[in-house]
Design a protein around this motif. Structure first.
Motif, mmCIF file in Angstrom:
data_model
loop_
_atom_site.group_PDB
_atom_site.id
_atom_site.type_symbol
_atom_site.label_atom_id
_atom_site.label_comp_id
_atom_site.label_asym_id
_atom_site.label_seq_id
_atom_site.Cartn_x
_atom_site.Cartn_y
_atom_site.Cartn_z
ATOM 1 N N CYS A 93 0.811 -1.227 0.000
ATOM 2 C CA CYS A 93 0.000 0.000 0.000
ATOM 3 C C CYS A 93 0.847 1.281 0.000
ATOM 4 C CB CYS A 93 -0.911 -0.015 1.239
ATOM 5 S SG CYS A 93 -1.876 1.486 1.409
ATOM 6 N N ALA A 95 -1.178 4.275 -0.163
ATOM 7 C CA ALA A 95 -2.371 5.131 -0.235
ATOM 8 C C ALA A 95 -2.223 6.460 0.481
ATOM 9 C CB ALA A 95 -3.576 4.371 0.328
ATOM 10 N N CYS A 96 -1.267 6.568 1.407
ATOM 11 C CA CYS A 96 -1.070 7.854 2.086
ATOM 12 C C CYS A 96 0.413 8.208 2.042
ATOM 13 C CB CYS A 96 -1.606 7.798 3.525
ATOM 14 S SG CYS A 96 -0.439 7.169 4.737
ATOM 15 N N GLY A 99 3.507 5.812 3.129
ATOM 16 C CA GLY A 99 3.922 4.608 2.409
ATOM 17 C C GLY A 99 5.300 4.718 1.762
ATOM 18 N N ARG A 102 8.453 4.347 4.210
ATOM 19 C CA ARG A 102 8.682 3.238 5.152
ATOM 20 C C ARG A 102 9.852 2.355 4.706
ATOM 21 N NH1 ARG A 102 3.514 0.893 2.785
ATOM 22 N NH2 ARG A 102 4.288 -0.278 1.000
ATOM 23 N N PHE A 105 6.842 -2.614 6.194
ATOM 24 C CA PHE A 105 5.418 -2.546 6.480
ATOM 25 C C PHE A 105 5.189 -3.288 7.805
ATOM 26 C CE2 PHE A 105 1.149 -4.359 5.933
ATOM 27 C CZ PHE A 105 0.448 -3.262 5.464
ATOM 28 N N CYS A 164 2.638 2.161 8.588
ATOM 29 C CA CYS A 164 3.941 2.663 8.121
ATOM 30 C C CYS A 164 4.392 3.768 9.073
ATOM 31 C CB CYS A 164 3.820 3.223 6.706
ATOM 32 S SG CYS A 164 3.086 2.041 5.561
ATOM 33 N N ALA A 179 -6.811 6.971 6.079
ATOM 34 C CA ALA A 179 -6.447 6.129 4.927
ATOM 35 C C ALA A 179 -6.170 4.699 5.363
ATOM 36 C CB ALA A 179 -5.225 6.715 4.226
ATOM 37 N N CYS A 180 -5.669 4.514 6.580
ATOM 38 C CA CYS A 180 -5.219 3.196 7.043
ATOM 39 C C CYS A 180 -6.276 2.464 7.883
ATOM 40 C CB CYS A 180 -3.948 3.368 7.861
ATOM 41 S SG CYS A 180 -2.795 2.004 7.703
HETATM 42 S S1 SF4 Z 1 0.125 4.010 6.563
HETATM 43 FE FE1 SF4 Z 1 -1.530 2.657 5.914
HETATM 44 S S2 SF4 Z 1 -2.617 3.821 4.301
HETATM 45 FE FE2 SF4 Z 1 -0.616 4.793 4.599
HETATM 46 S S3 SF4 Z 1 0.673 3.817 3.058
HETATM 47 FE FE3 SF4 Z 1 0.967 2.670 4.973
HETATM 48 S S4 SF4 Z 1 -0.523 0.996 4.821
HETATM 49 FE FE4 SF4 Z 1 -1.102 2.494 3.289
#
Ligand code: SF4
Length: 271
Positions: A93, A95-96, A99, A102, A105, A164, A179-180
């Protein structure tokens, strides 16, 4: 015959003598007082007006990818039926904005059918390096806290609001948490815990919707509805806070909160 004084006046006029005619008093009084100037004090030269600072550039908005790997669709997440499937669906992911930054994960770990679920804020440096939640100093203390109520780390489940690491260990923004959050909610549905223990203010606010300060609400039962099921929530302090405020009062408060959570979980299981 000419007046004797007229001749005298004409003579003075010719000599350019002035002052015989009285200056009207009003005219003198109407003048503004001359500024007194000391020869040693020079007038301050006018400062140049500084040019206005150039407007700060607004931060570039993060544009998440649109592919299913970088931004897993809600229906894909909802269709997962095990924690492994969920992890496989979301571990790429982006999505925010957290990500792309990181290292690893941090999905969460523990007993996939745990009765007690602990939810923290997000991975820190050690967690980002290892890809596991609550390792490092705060994790060691959490293990001790869990041990103090007669459980082992492997018997409970440990997760975070975001998966993340936020830069510099800052609190995730509401957008990042939002988002998460769908991933965490699906994770909770799949685990089906009897009780959730929220660690610190962020999971209480983002998951349960309680924005009051943790000092005020710790130890007070809350509820959250996930997957049509009401789950009791026990808010307590984050282990990192306990490390900073390592007093007997704080440690005792956390122990009482965890003991209450464990008793409820035992009761729900008919133990
Ligand atoms: S914090 Fe959550 S929403 Fe944001 S990139 Fe990581 S997995 Fe995706």
């Amino acid at each position: 015959m000419e007046h004797p004084l007229q001749a005298w006046r004409d003579t003075l006029d010719e000599l350019g003598v002035i002052g015989l005619v009285r200056t009207p008093v009003q005219a003198a009084e109407a003048e503004p007082p001359a500024p007194s100037r000391s020869p040693s004090v020079r007038p301050t030269p006018a400062r140049p007006v500084p040019a206005p600072a150039p407007a700060a550039k607004p931060p570039k908005a993060y544009v998440p990818p649109t592919d299913a790997q970088g931004c897993p669709p809600v229906e894909v997440v909802a269709a997962t039926s095990t924690l492994s499937e969920l992890q496989a669906a979301i571990q790429g992911c982006l999505a925010c904005p957290l990500g792309p930054g990181r290292l690893k994960f941090v999905f969460g770990e523990g007993n996939p059918k745990a009765r007690l679920l602990f939810v923290g804020e997000g991975p820190g440096r050690d967690e980002d390096l290892q890809g596991r939640p609550f390792v490092g100093k705060a994790g060691e203390l959490l293990d001790k806290m869990i041990g103090a109520i007669g459980l082992k780390r492997e018997e409970v489940y440990i997760a975070n609001v975001v998966k993340c690491r936020p830069p510099d260990n800052r609190t995730p923004t509401p957008e990042e948490a939002h988002a998460c959050l769908g991933y965490l909610r699906r994770q909770i549905e799949l685990i089906g815990p009897s009780v959730i223990v929220t660690l610190g203010a962020t999971p209480l606010r983002e998951l349960v919707g309680v924005a009051e300060g943790i000092t005020r609400v710790r130890g007070q039962w809350k509820r959250v509805n996930i997957g049509g099921r009401d789950i009791p929530v026990m808010p307590t302090f984050h282990p990192a806070y306990v490390l900073r405020q390592y007093t007997q009062d704080v440690r005792r408060a956390v122990w009482e909160d965890l003991k209450a959570a464990k008793e409820w979980a035992d009761k729900a299981a008919g133990a």
